[in-house]
Design a protein around this motif. Structure first.
Motif, short mmCIF file in Angstrom:
data_model
loop_
_atom_site.label_atom_id
_atom_site.label_comp_id
_atom_site.label_asym_id
_atom_site.label_seq_id
_atom_site.Cartn_x
_atom_site.Cartn_y
_atom_site.Cartn_z
N SER A 141 -5.31 -17.92 -1.95
CA SER A 141 -5.10 -17.27 -0.64
C SER A 141 -5.27 -18.22 0.55
O SER A 141 -5.08 -17.80 1.68
CB SER A 141 -6.04 -16.07 -0.44
N TRP A 197 4.11 -9.08 -5.41
CA TRP A 197 2.83 -8.41 -5.67
C TRP A 197 3.10 -6.98 -6.09
O TRP A 197 3.91 -6.29 -5.48
CB TRP A 197 1.95 -8.43 -4.41
N ARG A 203 -4.41 -6.00 -2.85
CA ARG A 203 -4.62 -7.44 -2.83
C ARG A 203 -6.11 -7.73 -2.66
O ARG A 203 -6.82 -7.04 -1.94
CB ARG A 203 -3.80 -8.09 -1.71
N THR A 318 1.24 -2.44 0.87
CA THR A 318 1.22 -3.78 0.28
C THR A 318 1.74 -4.81 1.27
O THR A 318 1.19 -5.92 1.38
CB THR A 318 2.04 -3.81 -1.03
N PHE A 322 -0.49 -7.98 3.02
CA PHE A 322 -0.04 -9.37 3.05
C PHE A 322 -0.28 -9.98 4.43
O PHE A 322 -0.78 -11.10 4.56
CB PHE A 322 1.44 -9.42 2.67
N ASP A 325 -4.00 -10.50 5.12
CA ASP A 325 -4.51 -11.73 4.53
C ASP A 325 -4.30 -12.94 5.43
O ASP A 325 -5.00 -13.94 5.31
CB ASP A 325 -3.85 -11.98 3.16
#
Length: 588
Positions: A141, A197, A203, A318, A322, A325
């Motif tokens: 990550s 993903w 995640r 999702t 992303f 993150d």
């Protein structure tokens, strides 16, 4: 050409029966949640039940014309989304197929079945700027570079979270497609701008934290009385025509989030068309650039296949995770979770599962929890901090808040904005009922408001709540005996509550200066009403008749503060307070 042609024969089964979007297949070697292609046209579906040799599939497309004996091909992979630069300013269907690309393929806005396209453009090149050098060690990550995705958002290219990480042995800068390698590690792992993903899997993060900063919406009733935290969860239930969609669109436009993910889940086609037409034209209040430059739209209208409706909320969250993150604050709007629950109910009934309350599946509460629990304020694995705030609209039949979707949502979310059809009929917008709504974030957000707006914020808010509560109690008496039968102090309370309702809680989206109200203006407006309250009760105690108190020239101006430009409101409010004090004290 069918999707099945390039898959090994041992991964094939054949259709045994078809019931709407639910297809049963035999002789198919598959696992739960595997993506399969159904029939000669290769319709996309997902495995939802396995019993012996019989595999049950929910199909994301219309199944008319599909019959027993046709092939079912397993990909061996769960439903995934394509993640990378190019997702912003995009409009997808429920399984992340870009609608503009499908329209170009078809030559028509009416889409055929069996047509697929990747979620991001695999051929477009992006300018990659490395953030690491050869010899650096990177972890899962970790950010290895940036891409200017839009004028306002830099896309952070990260090591996929399921990689091991290692030492950088090669790094490139320049123009690349999302599938070209930009960083190579000593263990052979190659990092591209493109990730995949599975949508039903959250995640990974380092830690979920308690949110302490509000998601400023610009709506006085929300910021002032029922605030939502960045990383919080909120529900907007309300009957037809009470303003759920408009409230969510206003939040999408004005909330101080970096990224907006808007999921139209089973809504009417004309409403979704309006969103698709309007959003690209809307200017971003934060930057002046088009709002779509930081927005992803997922359009899944009520006439689209029911199974795709069930998956669209997972696709949306999702995508939101992303960007979280990368260290961004994401606001996700789901309109509406009731349609999502109805999709689950339909599929559950076709599977002949034991129904729960009102026919919804027994796992309704669990699915709602899984969705809302993916919201939060997080410390990410790469050391950054980001948030996902989830605002879900609920459409209870007939406005009945006791129905299962509303009740199960209430057990999960911490902010409840109850829309009221009576308020909407009276043209009071936002039509949020202050008696039924609540926020459990108030106490943990008070410190932020005290530091950034005023240390008197909690006390002033509580005063407004107390006045509105007292008005509700008095209205029951008024309906029985009339307002004139009340003592003067209670009549004055009703008058002050009217200024709170009409001058403060109401907002006019058609007046540009009143579309968005910063917290400072929200506080100052309420302060002017509070000043009238203090001075009016002093005048009443001094023996001034209530009719004289309420008829001073300054009083009607309380309802017009909202139209004062933000940069002039502080001076205007101070002048109004002086006028109120002077005019009332002249009466005694």
């Amino acid at each position: 050409m069918s999707q099945a042609t390039d898959v090994a024969a041992e991964d094939r089964g054949q259709i045994e029966s078809v019931s709407g979007p639910v297809v049963t297949a035999v002789d198919l070697d598959a696992r739960m949640n595997d993506v399969v292609y159904v029939g000669d046209e290769g319709l996309m579906g997902e495995v939802i039940e396995i019993e012996g040799n019989v595999t049950t599939v929910q199909v994301y497309e219309e199944t008319s014309g599909v019959g027993p004996g046709e092939p079912v091909v397993n990909t061996g992979e769960p439903l995934t989304v394509d993640l990378g630069p190019g997702m912003l300013d995009s409009i997808y269907d429920g399984v992340q197929r870009p609608l503009d690309v499908l329209e170009d393929k078809m030559g028509s806005p009416f889409l055929d079945r069996g047509v697929d396209a990747p979620g991001i453009d695999m051929e477009q090149t992006w300018e990659f700027k490395p953030a690491v050098e050869e010899g650096d060690t990177v972890e899962p990550s970790e950010i290895v570079g940036e891409v200017p995705e839009t004028q306002t958002i830099d896309h952070k290219v990260m090591v996929p979270p399921d990689y091991e990480g290692g030492e950088v042995v090669a790094v490139e800068s320049g123009e690349f497609t999302v599938e070209e390698t930009v960083v190579e590690l000593d263990n052979g792992e190659e990092i591209q701008m493109h990730q995949e993903w599975p949508v039903r899997e959250a995640r990974p993060v380092k830690e979920k934290q308690t949110p302490t900063e509000p998601l400023i919406s610009g709506q006085r009733i929300l910021d002032g009385l029922f605030p939502l935290a960045k990383g919080g969860t909120a529900a907007i239930p309300g009957p037809f025509g009470s303003g759920k969609t408009v409230t969510q669109q206003s939040l999408a436009k004005f909330a101080d989030a970096d990224i907006v993910v808007y999921i139209g889940c089973g809504e009417r086609g004309n409403e979704m068309t309006e969103v698709i037409d309007d959003f690209p034209e809307l200017p971003d209040p934060q930057t002046g650039n088009p709002l779509m430059e930081r927005t992803t739209l997922i359009a899944n209208t009520s006439n689209m296949p029911v199974a795709a409706r069930e998956s669209c909320v997972y696709t949306g969250i999702t995508i939101g995770e992303f960007y979280r993150d990368m260290g961004y604050d994401v606001a996700l709007m789901a309109d509406s979770t009731s349609r999502w629950a109805e999709a689950m109910r339909e599929i559950s009934s076709r599977l002949e599962e034991m129904p729960g309350e009102e026919g919804y599946p027994a796992y309704l509460a669990a699915r709602l929890s899984q969705f809302y629990e993916r919201a939060g304020y997080f410390e990410n694995i790469n050391g950054s901090e980001g948030s996902i705030s989830v605002i879900g609209a609920v459409s209870p039949p007939g406005g009945d808040f006791s129905e299962p979707v509303t009740q199960n949502t209430l057990r999960i979310v911490k902010t409840f904005w109850a829309l009221d059809a009576d308020l909407a009929e009276r043209r009071h917008f936002p039509a949020i009922n202050w008696d039924e709504s609540y926020s459990l974030y108030k106490d943990q957000l008070d410190e932020w408001f005290e530091e950034n707006v005023s240390e008197d914020w909690p006390e002033r808010r509580q005063w407004a709540v107390d006045v509105l509560d007292e008005e509700s109690e008095l209205q029951e008496i008024v309906q029985l005996v009339g307002e004139d039968a009340l003592p003067d102090d209670q009549r004055l309370t009703l008058e002050i509550a009217r200024y709170i309702r009409e001058g403060w809680l109401q907002q006019n989206a058609f007046i540009e200066v009143d579309q968005y109200c910063p917290p400072e203006k929200t506080f100052q407006m309420l302060g002017a009403i509070r000043k009238f309250d203090d001075e009016a009760f002093e005048a009443l105690e001094a023996g001034v008749p209530i009719d004289e108190i309420t008829s001073i020239d300054a009083a009607p101006k309380l309802n017009r503060i909202a139209t004062t430009p933000d940069d002039e409101v502080e001076e205007h409010v101070e002048e109004l307070k002086d006028d109120i004090e002077t005019q009332l004290r002249e009466l005694y």
